[in-house]
Write an enzyme that holds these catalytic residues in place. Structure first.
Site, short mmCIF file in Angstrom:
data_model
loop_
_atom_site.label_atom_id
_atom_site.label_comp_id
_atom_site.label_asym_id
_atom_site.label_seq_id
_atom_site.Cartn_x
_atom_site.Cartn_y
_atom_site.Cartn_z
NE ARG A 1 -2.36 0.58 3.78
CZ ARG A 1 -3.34 0.83 4.78
NH1 ARG A 1 -4.79 0.28 4.82
NH2 ARG A 1 -3.43 0.65 5.82
NE ARG B 1 -1.40 -1.85 11.08
CZ ARG B 1 -1.94 -0.99 9.66
NH1 ARG B 1 -0.35 -0.97 8.53
NH2 ARG B 1 -3.24 -0.74 9.50
P1 AMP Z 1 -5.97 2.21 11.11
O1 AMP Z 1 -5.84 3.50 9.90
O2 AMP Z 1 -7.69 2.40 11.45
O3 AMP Z 1 -5.67 0.74 10.19
O4 AMP Z 1 -5.23 2.54 12.03
C1 AMP Z 1 -4.14 2.81 12.42
C2 AMP Z 1 -3.97 2.44 14.14
O5 AMP Z 1 -4.16 3.84 14.78
C3 AMP Z 1 -3.93 1.53 14.40
O6 AMP Z 1 -2.82 0.64 14.12
C4 AMP Z 1 -3.67 1.79 15.76
O7 AMP Z 1 -3.06 2.78 16.71
C5 AMP Z 1 -4.10 3.45 15.85
N1 AMP Z 1 -5.84 3.31 16.34
C6 AMP Z 1 -7.17 3.62 15.22
N2 AMP Z 1 -7.55 3.45 15.57
C7 AMP Z 1 -7.74 2.82 16.86
C8 AMP Z 1 -8.79 2.52 17.50
N3 AMP Z 1 -10.41 2.41 18.06
N4 AMP Z 1 -8.64 2.25 18.99
C9 AMP Z 1 -6.75 1.82 19.16
N5 AMP Z 1 -5.58 2.47 18.35
C10 AMP Z 1 -6.61 2.61 17.21
#
Ligand code: AMP
Length: 209
Positions: free
Chosen positions: A122, A164
């Site tokens: 990506r 992740r």
């Molecule tokens: P994403 O873009 O949704 O993959 O989010 C990127 C990163 O942000 C994740 O790997 C977490 O570190 C953090 N993050 C996003 N949403 C959450 C959530 N609801 N709870 C905890 N960490 C979050």
């Protein structure tokens, strides 16, 4: 309609949420985007979140719950919204139940092998956040939409991607059972191509494109 998009990183939550939000004319609330913006702006929340995000860990529940609670209280959420990336733990889901009523939960299902390929390939635009896969870029390094540079997110680097996915299976996947138990879960095959996936989600929501 208040909707949650659930699924592992790389399943297409962000892309599909954007399409469905456009179709239903409701806002997309992406906690990942909110946190990345906070990091870019150097706010207190951004500083707190950075080390967790870079390591592929979840930021603490209390940080993210308050952010979402405030965001959902805004006027543009009155006609509905899509939560993209929240909740990610059972305590987050339980907290959400205290300040929101959810109508549907869309689970995007994609196998781990495909997710690793999607995430490590990506590339995202530094300015507008548009996403691309390296296999479609033919060596191009700028965004088709705004012409800015495309980069790899720190947390899309190979070692962090595996972390992740582990975090997803350990901490977020239990939400599938949580929402199944409430009769809200709709499972969608997220590997059937972008347009077919969008149609399947709209069908599951009883909405028209
Ligand atoms: P994403 O873009 O949704 O993959 O989010 C990127 C990163 O942000 C994740 O790997 C977490 O570190 C953090 N993050 C996003 N949403 C959450 C959530 N609801 N709870 C905890 N960490 C979050």
């Amino acid at each position: 309609m208040n909707i949650i998009f659930l699924g592992p990183p790389g399943a297409g939550k962000g892309t599909q949420a954007q399409k469905i939000c456009d179709a239903l004319n409701i806002p997309q609330i992406s906690t990942g985007d909110i946190l990345r913006r906070a990091m870019k702006e150097g706010t207190e929340t951004g500083k707190k979140a950075k080390s967790f995000i870079d390591a592929g860990q979840l930021v603490p529940d209390e940080v993210i719950i308050d952010i979402v609670k405030e965001r959902l209280a805004m006027d543009d959420c009155k006609q509905g919204y899509i939560l993209d990336g929240f909740p990610r733990t059972v305590p987050q889901a339980e907290a959400l139940d205290t300040f929101a009523t959810i109508d549907s939960v869309i689970e995007l299902d994609v196998k781990d092998e495909e997710l690793v390929n999607r995430l490590s390939g990506r590339r995202v635009c530094v300015k507008c956040g548009a996403t691309y896969h390296i296999s479609m870029l033919n060596g191009k390094i700028t965004c088709d939409k705004c012409g800015e540079e495309l980069i790899q997110r720190n947390d899309d680097k190979a070692e962090t991607v595996l972390n992740r996915l582990k975090v997803y299976h350990d901490q977020t996947a239990p939400l599938i059972g949580y929402y199944e138990g409430k009769g809200l879960l709709k499972k969608i095959d997220g590997a059937q191509g972008m347009d077919n996936t969008t149609r399947a989600i709209l069908d599951a929501l009883g909405a028209k494109a």
